[in-house]
Design a protein around this motif. Structure first.
Motif, mmCIF file in Angstrom:
data_model
loop_
_atom_site.group_PDB
_atom_site.id
_atom_site.type_symbol
_atom_site.label_atom_id
_atom_site.label_comp_id
_atom_site.label_asym_id
_atom_site.label_seq_id
_atom_site.Cartn_x
_atom_site.Cartn_y
_atom_site.Cartn_z
ATOM 1 N N THR A 1 -8.964 -0.819 2.602
ATOM 2 C CA THR A 1 -9.294 -1.784 1.561
ATOM 3 C C THR A 1 -8.345 -1.642 0.374
ATOM 4 O O THR A 1 -7.610 -0.650 0.256
ATOM 5 N N SER A 2 -8.401 -2.607 -0.524
ATOM 6 C CA SER A 2 -7.576 -2.548 -1.739
ATOM 7 C C SER A 2 -7.906 -1.304 -2.558
ATOM 8 O O SER A 2 -7.012 -0.655 -3.117
ATOM 9 N N GLU A 3 -9.189 -0.982 -2.651
ATOM 10 C CA GLU A 3 -9.592 0.202 -3.426
ATOM 11 C C GLU A 3 -8.992 1.473 -2.840
ATOM 12 O O GLU A 3 -8.471 2.330 -3.570
ATOM 13 N N ILE A 4 -9.057 1.610 -1.529
ATOM 14 C CA ILE A 4 -8.487 2.797 -0.885
ATOM 15 C C ILE A 4 -6.977 2.821 -1.069
ATOM 16 O O ILE A 4 -6.378 3.882 -1.292
ATOM 17 N N ALA A 5 -6.338 1.658 -0.992
ATOM 18 C CA ALA A 5 -4.891 1.599 -1.181
ATOM 19 C C ALA A 5 -4.493 2.120 -2.558
ATOM 20 O O ALA A 5 -3.503 2.863 -2.700
ATOM 21 N N GLU A 6 -5.248 1.757 -3.583
ATOM 22 C CA GLU A 6 -4.943 2.236 -4.933
ATOM 23 C C GLU A 6 -5.115 3.748 -5.025
ATOM 24 O O GLU A 6 -4.318 4.444 -5.671
ATOM 25 N N ARG A 7 -6.129 4.275 -4.373
ATOM 26 C CA ARG A 7 -6.349 5.723 -4.394
ATOM 27 C C ARG A 7 -5.243 6.447 -3.624
ATOM 28 O O ARG A 7 -4.823 7.545 -4.016
ATOM 29 N N ILE A 8 -4.775 5.849 -2.543
ATOM 30 C CA ILE A 8 -3.659 6.444 -1.789
ATOM 31 C C ILE A 8 -2.408 6.488 -2.651
ATOM 32 O O ILE A 8 -1.723 7.521 -2.737
ATOM 33 N N ARG A 9 -2.096 5.367 -3.298
ATOM 34 C CA ARG A 9 -0.899 5.327 -4.141
ATOM 35 C C ARG A 9 -0.976 6.377 -5.245
ATOM 36 O O ARG A 9 0.018 7.030 -5.575
ATOM 37 N N ALA A 10 -2.146 6.544 -5.844
ATOM 38 C CA ALA A 10 -2.299 7.491 -6.940
ATOM 39 C C ALA A 10 -2.141 8.934 -6.482
ATOM 40 O O ALA A 10 -1.779 9.812 -7.282
ATOM 41 N N ALA A 11 -2.400 9.181 -5.206
ATOM 42 C CA ALA A 11 -2.367 10.557 -4.695
ATOM 43 C C ALA A 11 -1.094 10.893 -3.940
ATOM 44 O O ALA A 11 -0.931 12.017 -3.457
ATOM 45 N N MET A 12 -0.168 9.935 -3.814
ATOM 46 C CA MET A 12 1.047 10.134 -3.019
ATOM 47 C C MET A 12 2.253 10.332 -3.914
ATOM 48 O O MET A 12 2.348 9.742 -4.995
ATOM 49 N N ASP A 13 3.194 11.135 -3.447
ATOM 50 C CA ASP A 13 4.473 11.348 -4.122
ATOM 51 C C ASP A 13 5.572 10.761 -3.246
ATOM 52 O O ASP A 13 5.818 11.237 -2.143
ATOM 53 N N LEU A 14 6.222 9.716 -3.727
ATOM 54 C CA LEU A 14 7.232 9.025 -2.928
ATOM 55 C C LEU A 14 8.355 9.964 -2.485
ATOM 56 O O LEU A 14 8.877 9.845 -1.377
ATOM 57 N N GLN A 15 8.710 10.910 -3.319
ATOM 58 C CA GLN A 15 9.832 11.800 -3.007
ATOM 59 C C GLN A 15 9.549 12.718 -1.816
ATOM 60 O O GLN A 15 10.476 13.201 -1.170
ATOM 61 N N THR A 16 8.272 12.961 -1.542
ATOM 62 C CA THR A 16 7.935 13.845 -0.412
ATOM 63 C C THR A 16 7.185 13.103 0.691
ATOM 64 O O THR A 16 6.616 13.722 1.586
ATOM 65 N N ALA A 17 7.215 11.779 0.637
ATOM 66 C CA ALA A 17 6.446 10.987 1.604
ATOM 67 C C ALA A 17 6.893 11.242 3.039
ATOM 68 O O ALA A 17 6.089 11.169 3.972
ATOM 69 N N ASP A 18 8.167 11.558 3.241
ATOM 70 C CA ASP A 18 8.670 11.739 4.606
ATOM 71 C C ASP A 18 8.337 13.105 5.182
ATOM 72 O O ASP A 18 8.591 13.366 6.355
ATOM 73 N N THR A 19 7.767 13.995 4.390
ATOM 74 C CA THR A 19 7.417 15.323 4.884
ATOM 75 C C THR A 19 5.922 15.605 4.746
ATOM 76 O O THR A 19 5.487 16.742 4.855
ATOM 77 N N GLY A 20 5.137 14.571 4.518
ATOM 78 C CA GLY A 20 3.716 14.763 4.230
ATOM 79 C C GLY A 20 2.802 14.760 5.425
ATOM 80 O O GLY A 20 1.584 14.846 5.269
ATOM 81 N N GLY A 21 3.341 14.624 6.639
ATOM 82 C CA GLY A 21 2.502 14.657 7.829
ATOM 83 C C GLY A 21 1.995 13.305 8.280
ATOM 84 O O GLY A 21 1.170 13.218 9.187
ATOM 85 N N ILE A 22 2.489 12.238 7.661
ATOM 86 C CA ILE A 22 2.073 10.881 8.036
ATOM 87 C C ILE A 22 3.324 10.067 8.341
ATOM 88 O O ILE A 22 4.266 10.050 7.558
ATOM 89 N N GLY A 23 3.319 9.377 9.465
ATOM 90 C CA GLY A 23 4.459 8.526 9.812
ATOM 91 C C GLY A 23 5.030 8.896 11.157
ATOM 92 O O GLY A 23 4.301 9.107 12.124
ATOM 93 N N GLY A 24 6.342 9.010 11.226
ATOM 94 C CA GLY A 24 7.015 9.291 12.488
ATOM 95 C C GLY A 24 8.231 8.404 12.622
ATOM 96 O O GLY A 24 8.206 7.231 12.232
ATOM 97 N N THR A 25 9.300 8.940 13.149
ATOM 98 C CA THR A 25 10.564 8.200 13.214
ATOM 99 C C THR A 25 10.419 6.880 13.954
ATOM 100 O O THR A 25 11.031 5.877 13.579
ATOM 101 N N LEU A 26 9.616 6.849 15.015
ATOM 102 C CA LEU A 26 9.473 5.628 15.802
ATOM 103 C C LEU A 26 8.278 4.778 15.372
ATOM 104 O O LEU A 26 8.081 3.679 15.898
ATOM 105 N N ALA A 27 7.472 5.264 14.436
ATOM 106 C CA ALA A 27 6.329 4.474 13.983
ATOM 107 C C ALA A 27 6.815 3.220 13.268
ATOM 108 O O ALA A 27 7.785 3.255 12.507
ATOM 109 N N GLY A 28 6.152 2.119 13.525
ATOM 110 C CA GLY A 28 6.550 0.861 12.895
ATOM 111 C C GLY A 28 7.846 0.299 13.423
ATOM 112 O O GLY A 28 8.500 -0.510 12.760
ATOM 113 N N ASN A 29 8.230 0.700 14.651
ATOM 114 C CA ASN A 29 9.499 0.214 15.206
ATOM 115 C C ASN A 29 9.426 -1.265 15.546
ATOM 116 O O ASN A 29 8.346 -1.837 15.731
#
Length: 450
Positions: free
Chosen positions: A296-324
């Motif tokens: 939801t929009s509310e959860i999205a705002e909470r995610i943004r507030a708790a995430m650091d863009l500079q370390t997003a690629d090492t945070g355990g979420i994603g994957g090189t082929l995800a979203g291909n």
């Protein structure tokens, strides 16, 4: 009520085993050859869980049918345990998938298809924002991580005998009333009792007691159990789940990977659920590996507030082929042209026909069995009443009878889901396909009871 003579069952099973081996010499030869390089002769360990002495090897498939290397044609009611719920190689998806292959498949950059996919997911399920993964297991893992991050809580809660892929925290069951590793849990990273609370579906007092402590980040729930047999929620259960989770500050994640069988928007849309997050994988890309998770929009705002863009690629979420690009092209084609309102109207009607056919045989033979349905998915059980929860369903399993019914169906050209007596209907299936199953079911039963 008729009773099954176990000696007669043993003889019938032996006859079906002999017939299976006689009819599948090429599959047997390939299986023996495969043992030289593949563990237990298969590329993925679950492939050994079939009723025959070896798995049949597939040559080709189209729509609701496939052909094995010995030339036998089957009505496929397993459909890759939901992965091929679209039917095999659906025409509407082949063109866009092949075209995307010609133009490149993965870039770690978005394509226009991603926008169309996000908008369609938003329309179907009602959640505002979406992300893409490769499997529902990953989608669930990522959703759990995000829930822990934004709530500051460590535990999750699941239903007993749930199915959420191979997520470590969910391979757990109740043992004498307390959480413990599910039988067969391979090398768990930690004791799941440290990470997970478990309650039976439909047990509102237990749910409330588990969440009142305030240490659960999220409830991860199939809206109906599907991997221990179909176990429906009782009236009012989902309303209670939503009220208690909101009151205790617990996020609600609904996993629609199997329950998409309820309709184009899954159980969530069909029954008006209001999850904070939603995950789904398997069938949404016509067999191409893909999954999504939304919030939801509310959860999205909470995610943004708790995430650091500079370390997003090492945070355990994603994957090189995800979203291909290939996955997104396949998801777009599948949602727009294959898993449509018209397709579900057709498959649900056929599931009703399947249920009626099985029920007729059960009544004819006065068997203490029942059959149940969820959308275009149906299943018969060897007990007189539908189980109320996962524990009751697990206690009702009859492994020998399961094996016989599966093998007898296979020898008559019907592939059922191997882990239980479940049928999933493809959009290309016909009434003749369903009636073929009813005939095979009747023949199998007649070998057991007079």
């Amino acid at each position: 009520m008729a009773e099954i003579d176990r000696n007669r069952l043993g003889r019938a099973l032996a006859e079906e085993q002999h017939r299976f081996v006689e009819d599948h010499p090429r599959s047997q030869a390939l299986f023996e050859e495969a043992k030289a390089s593949l563990l237990d002769g298969v590329p993925m360990n679950w492939m050994v869980r079939w009723a025959g002495a070896f798995p049949i090897f597939v040559r080709e498939a189209k729509g609701a049918h496939f052909t094995d290397v010995d030339g036998h044609n089957y009505v496929d009611l397993c459909l890759g345990d939901t992965g091929a719920m679209t039917g095999h190689a659906p025409e509407e998806a082949i063109g866009p998938i092949v075209e995307r292959l010609r133009r490149g498949t993965t870039f770690m950059l978005p394509t226009e298809d991603s926008i169309r996919v996000g908008a369609e997911l938003q329309r179907r399920f009602g959640l505002r924002y979406w992300q893409v993964a490769l499997t529902a297991t990953d989608a669930n893992r990522f959703a759990i991580r995000l829930a822990r991050q934004i709530t500051g809580r460590s535990k999750i809660l699941v239903h007993n005998w749930c199915y959420h892929g191979s997520v470590d925290e969910t391979i757990v069951t109740l043992q004498n009333g307390a959480p413990g590793p599910k039988p067969g849990n391979i090398g768990p990273a930690v004791d799941p009792a440290l990470t997970t609370k478990v309650v039976e579906i439909n047990d509102v007092p237990a749910l409330e007691a588990a969440l009142e402590a305030g240490d659960v980040a999220c409830v991860l729930a199939e809206p109906a159990l599907t991997n221990i047999g179909i176990v429906h929620p009782e009236p009012g259960y989902h309303a209670a789940l939503r009220e208690i989770s909101r009151r205790t500050g617990t996020l609600l994640i609904i996993d629609e990977t199997h329950t998409i069988c309820a309709g184009p928007g899954g159980y969530t849309k069909a029954y008006g659920l209001e999850p904070d997050m939603l995950t789904i994988g398997k069938p949404i890309a016509s067999g191409v590996p893909a999954a999504v998770y939304g919030f939801t929009s509310e959860i999205a705002e909470r995610i943004r507030a708790a995430m650091d863009l500079q370390t997003a690629d090492t945070g355990g979420i994603g994957g090189t082929l995800a979203g291909n690009a290939l996955s997104l092209a396949a998801i777009r084609a599948t949602l727009e042209s294959v898993l449509t309102e018209a397709a579900f109207a057709h498959t649900i009607a056929l599931a009703e026909r399947f249920t009626a056919g099985v029920q007729a045989v059960i009544e004819e033979r006065a068997l203490p069995w029942h059959v149940t349905r969820l959308g275009c998915r149906a299943e018969y059980w060897f007990c007189p009443r539908p189980p109320r929860n996962g524990g009751e369903a697990a206690a009702a399993i009859d492994a020998e009878l399961d094996r016989y019914m599966h093998l007898a169906a296979l020898n008559r050209g019907i592939l059922m889901t191997p882990f239980h007596n479940m049928a999933l209907i493809a959009p290309q299936a016909t009434e003749a396909d369903i009636d073929r199953h009813t005939t095979a079911f009747r023949e199998s039963v007649e070998a057991l009871v007079d």
